[in-house]
Write a protein that holds these residues in place. Structure first.
Motif, PDB file in Angstrom:
ATOM      1  N   ASN A  93       0.831  -1.208   0.000  1.00 20.01           N
ATOM      2  CA  ASN A  93       0.000   0.000   0.000  1.00 20.01           C
ATOM      3  C   ASN A  93       0.869   1.264   0.000  1.00 20.01           C
ATOM      4  O   ASN A  93       0.584   2.247   0.676  1.00 20.01           O
ATOM      5  N   ARG A  94       1.924   1.245  -0.811  1.00 18.84           N
ATOM      6  CA  ARG A  94       2.891   2.340  -0.811  1.00 18.84           C
ATOM      7  C   ARG A  94       2.366   3.577  -1.541  1.00 18.84           C
ATOM      8  O   ARG A  94       2.734   4.704  -1.200  1.00 18.84           O
ATOM      9  N   ALA A  95       1.533   3.373  -2.558  1.00 18.11           N
ATOM     10  CA  ALA A  95       1.084   4.522  -3.356  1.00 18.11           C
ATOM     11  C   ALA A  95       0.256   5.501  -2.531  1.00 18.11           C
ATOM     12  O   ALA A  95       0.236   6.697  -2.823  1.00 18.11           O
ATOM     13  N   GLN A  96      -0.431   4.996  -1.482  1.00 18.55           N
ATOM     14  CA  GLN A  96      -1.238   5.867  -0.626  1.00 18.55           C
ATOM     15  C   GLN A  96      -0.506   6.273   0.656  1.00 18.55           C
ATOM     16  O   GLN A  96      -1.054   7.031   1.467  1.00 18.55           O
ATOM     17  N   ASN A  97       0.722   5.819   0.808  1.00 20.77           N
ATOM     18  CA  ASN A  97       1.498   6.090   2.023  1.00 20.77           C
ATOM     19  C   ASN A  97       2.375   7.320   1.794  1.00 20.77           C
ATOM     20  O   ASN A  97       3.356   7.270   1.060  1.00 20.77           O
ATOM     21  N   ARG A  98       2.070   8.395   2.448  1.00 24.53           N
ATOM     22  CA  ARG A  98       2.805   9.646   2.235  1.00 24.53           C
ATOM     23  C   ARG A  98       4.173   9.639   2.896  1.00 24.53           C
ATOM     24  O   ARG A  98       4.958  10.577   2.705  1.00 24.53           O
ATOM     25  N   ALA A 144       3.858  21.212   8.897  1.00 19.32           N
ATOM     26  CA  ALA A 144       4.056  20.348  10.056  1.00 19.32           C
ATOM     27  C   ALA A 144       3.968  18.881   9.659  1.00 19.32           C
ATOM     28  O   ALA A 144       3.235  18.512   8.730  1.00 19.32           O
ATOM     29  N   ASN A 145       4.744  18.055  10.365  1.00 20.06           N
ATOM     30  CA  ASN A 145       4.771  16.605  10.147  1.00 20.06           C
ATOM     31  C   ASN A 145       5.224  16.226   8.737  1.00 20.06           C
ATOM     32  O   ASN A 145       4.785  15.226   8.172  1.00 20.06           O
ATOM     33  N   THR A 146       6.087  17.064   8.168  1.00 25.33           N
ATOM     34  CA  THR A 146       6.699  16.729   6.878  1.00 25.33           C
ATOM     35  C   THR A 146       8.211  16.753   7.034  1.00 25.33           C
ATOM     36  O   THR A 146       8.746  17.450   7.900  1.00 25.33           O
ATOM     37  N   THR A 147       8.894  16.008   6.159  1.00 26.83           N
ATOM     38  CA  THR A 147      10.348  15.933   6.239  1.00 26.83           C
ATOM     39  C   THR A 147      10.915  15.474   4.905  1.00 26.83           C
ATOM     40  O   THR A 147      10.185  14.948   4.054  1.00 26.83           O
ATOM     41  N   ARG A 148      12.197  15.675   4.705  1.00 29.66           N
ATOM     42  CA  ARG A 148      12.870  15.144   3.523  1.00 29.66           C
ATOM     43  C   ARG A 148      12.934  13.622   3.612  1.00 29.66           C
ATOM     44  O   ARG A 148      13.039  13.043   4.702  1.00 29.66           O
ATOM     45  N   THR A 200       9.413   8.155   8.842  1.00 23.21           N
ATOM     46  CA  THR A 200       8.639   7.422   9.835  1.00 23.21           C
ATOM     47  C   THR A 200       7.149   7.587   9.588  1.00 23.21           C
ATOM     48  O   THR A 200       6.691   8.609   9.050  1.00 23.21           O
ATOM     49  N   ALA A 201       6.389   6.570   9.967  1.00 21.45           N
ATOM     50  CA  ALA A 201       4.937   6.588   9.766  1.00 21.45           C
ATOM     51  C   ALA A 201       4.335   7.824  10.427  1.00 21.45           C
ATOM     52  O   ALA A 201       4.738   8.227  11.527  1.00 21.45           O
ATOM     53  N   GLY A 202       3.388   8.413   9.739  1.00 19.78           N
ATOM     54  CA  GLY A 202       2.725   9.608  10.242  1.00 19.78           C
ATOM     55  C   GLY A 202       3.292  10.893   9.692  1.00 19.78           C
ATOM     56  O   GLY A 202       2.642  11.942   9.759  1.00 19.78           O
ATOM     57  N   ASN A 203       4.502  10.817   9.137  1.00 25.25           N
ATOM     58  CA  ASN A 203       5.089  11.978   8.483  1.00 25.25           C
ATOM     59  C   ASN A 203       4.841  11.906   6.973  1.00 25.25           C
ATOM     60  O   ASN A 203       4.495  10.852   6.433  1.00 25.25           O
ATOM     61  N   THR A 204       5.055  13.022   6.305  1.00 25.67           N
ATOM     62  CA  THR A 204       4.878  13.097   4.850  1.00 25.67           C
ATOM     63  C   THR A 204       6.181  13.543   4.207  1.00 25.67           C
ATOM     64  O   THR A 204       6.828  14.488   4.681  1.00 25.67           O
ATOM     65  N   CYS A 205       6.548  12.879   3.130  1.00 19.65           N
ATOM     66  CA  CYS A 205       7.767  13.232   2.403  1.00 19.65           C
ATOM     67  C   CYS A 205       7.560  14.542   1.651  1.00 19.65           C
ATOM     68  O   CYS A 205       6.604  14.692   0.881  1.00 19.65           O
ATOM     69  N   GLN A 206       8.479  15.483   1.845  1.00 22.51           N
ATOM     70  CA  GLN A 206       8.343  16.798   1.230  1.00 22.51           C
ATOM     71  C   GLN A 206       8.568  16.781  -0.282  1.00 22.51           C
ATOM     72  O   GLN A 206       8.172  17.716  -0.982  1.00 22.51           O
TER      73      GLN A 206
END
Length: 665
Positions: A181-186, A216-220, A227-233
């Motif tokens: 389920n990677r396509a929906q995993n931010r 907020a809750n985003t990172t490179r 980590t789960a719960g964060n979003t790739c910038q």
């Protein structure tokens, strides 16, 4: 030189005696051979630097370079030792920095030999600027390293958008039905469209401030995940299954992506910032049933269109919105294909249309610097999409028409090949030179004459039944009309023997004449598209030497070819259907034709007698010009057609001027 242009409604004096209507053919495309002999080609592009060089990506790890006007590739860079190739892996994408001319930087997407990871890397040329024709193997700078859990669904396309940021298309990681389920995993870069700023060295790339996920809750996610719960910038859009090939509309900047389906639907999306395109919840417009509780249409961006792939169709190959100048496709239409069936398809006016069903495995489409489009076959072929057309085709059925201009009466007599009707039209005076060509760009030849007594051109426009009058020329000039600027409309042009100069009034810039010194007083102008770029080349045949001299429009190269004798009649035409005019002569003393075909070499054909007039044209609509003569002594046309065989047609009389003679293929 004066140039006077008048657009006027059709006057009664010019009304035809008989104006029977032919039947134009619908839009018809052809695949014109362009390049061949490549090993697993997967992409072709230009550097958009004005050089018109083309770069061909081979899956095994070599990028080949073809100079304009050449068909012989050289190696631009070879990174085979770094590439794991096979199946859906390999060297898959190439993009040139918007400032490539000055910085020599280019970018590749490849599968790493050691672990199968997707690598986005920067290279530079050996000189550090765009003038070089070789890349520096040792200049690699890795920007992104994205682990791949399976061998398939790697995506592969990379391209700079109009915002000058690098866009990267990644598949969902492979297997089937996206088991992770990677396509929906931010928190994972797989199954996404990414956007990064490559104008950074520490870190290796920057995040564009206008990317949709930077709060907020985003990172490179330099190594592909967070980590789960964060979003790739880096994410620009999510929910992609395998966006193998996609492109930017060069006019609007809109990104069009073909996303390969699981087995039910193939889809095309227009990608926008922050959008979710649904996979694995949706496949095209269908709810997959993998996450049935999430099938809420309002939460996703649907495709622009999709199609059923449950039959022989299996995998969409995304293409391009056509913006080329040569009219080879309808402007603004989107061309794409299916890998399995080899079908080339068109999306226009919200309708999918089949253009051509081929036997190729279509791995990619490509766009050259002008915006013309090509088809890449997995077997090593690259072919240009062109619109079928023919010279002296007055009814638009893609066949040259048997037709004459009768100076004694100023009447044109045309036999429509589409429906066997005929047309008789008063257009000209005794002493006029016939100059039929497609001056208005509707793919139908227009009746036209050049009047040496006044140096005025008169053209009857087939598209709207108006006529155009242009003063262009001086006494003694020879009309040499043709499409010199590649816009699918013939240009008014003359060759001036007294000065050995060409004067060309281009439709794209009619107030700025092109004047080129090229020729001698006794040369015979033979302008045609010898280098296959869609633009006529300056060319003349020098009977005193039996030599053809030409200037290629692609690269300005000067070429001289010894082919003919002093009494031969030059008869250029595309006799092998490769989109390049071939040197050819008709020898009246023996009735023999001599052809130097660009693909199949030298040939001789016995066809005619001493007093015959050569009338080269495509009389059977197969994309290859045919050998033919008009015998004014009996008014018979003798055609040797390349597909449908020999034909004799009674049409004309002594003193008539056959129009195909004056409309160079």
């Amino acid at each position: 030189m004066k140039s006077i242009v008048l657009f006027v409604a059709l006057l009664t004096i010019f009304l035809p005696t008989v104006f029977a209507q032919g039947v134009p053919a619908p839009y018809t495309m052809r695949l014109q051979p362009f390049l061949s002999g490549f090993s697993a080609p997967v992409f072709m592009t230009s550097a958009r630097d004005g050089t018109n060089r083309l770069f061909i990506v081979q899956q095994g790890g070599i990028i080949r370079l073809v100079q304009p006007g050449s068909t012989t590739p050289t190696d631009f860079i070879n990174i085979t030792s770094r590439v794991l190739s096979g199946g859906e892996r390999g060297l898959l994408g190439l993009a040139f920095h918007p400032q490539f001319t000055t910085n020599g930087r280019f970018y590749v997407n490849y599968t790493r030999q050691t672990d199968g990871a997707t690598i986005i890397a920067e290279y530079t040329t050996t000189t550090g600027n765009g003038s070089s024709n070789t890349g520096n193997f040792n200049s690699e700078r890795i920007l992104l390293n994205i682990p791949q859990p399976f061998s398939n669904h790697n995506g592969g396309m990379i391209a700079f958008g109009p915002d000058n940021f690098l866009h990267i298309g990644l598949g969902d990681g492979g297997s089937g039905n996206d088991p992770g389920n990677r396509a929906q995993n931010r928190a994972n870069l797989l199954g996404k469209m990414l956007r990064i700023d490559v104008n950074s060295t520490s870190p290796a790339y920057a995040i564009p401030p206008t990317n949709p996920f930077t709060g907020a809750n985003t990172t490179r996610c330099d190594n592909g995940t967070t980590t789960a719960g964060n979003t790739c910038q880096e994410i620009y859009a999510i929910g992609m299954r395998n966006p193998w090939r996609w492109s930017f509309d060069r006019l609007t900047g809109q990104l069009w992506a073909g996303d390969v389906g699981q087995g039910a639907r193939e889809e095309v999306d227009t990608i926008t910032s922050g959008a979710n395109y649904g996979w694995r919840v949706y496949e095209g417009i269908n709810c997959t049933g993998l996450d049935p509780s999430l099938c809420i249409p309002a939460n996703y961006t649907p495709p622009v269109f999709d199609y059923d792939s449950t039959g022989s169709r299996c995998s969409i190959t995304g293409g391009y919105v056509y913006r080329g100048p040569q009219g080879n496709l309808p402007t603004g239409s989107y061309v794409y294909g299916d890998y399995c069936t080899g079908e080339i398809l068109l999306w226009i006016n919200n309708t999918q249309t089949l253009l051509l069903d081929t036997s190729r495995f279509i791995v990619s489409f490509a766009e050259d610097e002008d915006g013309e489009i090509y088809v890449i076959g997995q077997g090593g072929t690259i072919e240009k999409i062109v619109r079928a057309k023919s010279s002296a085709d007055f009814d638009g059925d893609l066949r040259t028409d048997v037709s004459i201009f009768r100076p004694s009466t100023g009447v044109w007599w045309i036999s429509h090949s589409s429906n066997n009707t005929f047309r008789a039209q008063q257009w000209g005076l005794n002493g006029d030179v016939p100059t039929p060509e497609d001056f208005d760009g509707d793919n139908i030849s227009d009746i036209a004459v050049y009047r040496p007594s006044t140096n005025v051109w008169y053209a009857f426009n087939s598209s709207n039944a108006t006529f155009t009058i242009v003063g262009f020329g001086l006494s003694g000039d020879i009309p040499t009309h043709g499409d010199f600027d590649g816009d699918a409309r013939a240009d008014i042009a003359i060759y001036r023997p007294s000065t050995g100069s060409w004067w060309i009034r281009r439709t794209t810039n009619p107030n700025n004449f092109l004047v080129v010194q090229f020729g001698l007083s006794n040369d015979i102008p033979t302008a045609a598209d010898f280098d296959g770029d869609g633009r006529y080349d300056l060319c003349h045949y020098r009977p005193s030497e039996g030599i053809w001299y030409r200037l290629n429009s692609t690269n300005g190269a000067f070429i001289g070819v010894n082919f003919g004798l002093s009494t031969d009649i030059p008869t250029p035409g595309d006799f092998d259907g490769d989109g390049r005019a071939d040197q050819a002569v008709y020898r009246p003393s023996t009735g023999v034709w001599y052809l130097q075909r660009s693909t199949s070499g030298f040939g001789t054909f016995q066809w005619g007698v001493a007093t015959d007039v050569p009338v080269v044209g495509d009389y059977d609509a197969d994309g290859r010009d045919d050998i033919a003569v008009f015998r004014s002594s009996n008014g018979i046309w003798y055609l040797s057609r390349s597909t449908t065989g020999i034909a004799f047609i009674q049409w004309g009389t002594t003193g008539d001027l056959p129009s195909p003679t004056f409309d160079t293929p």
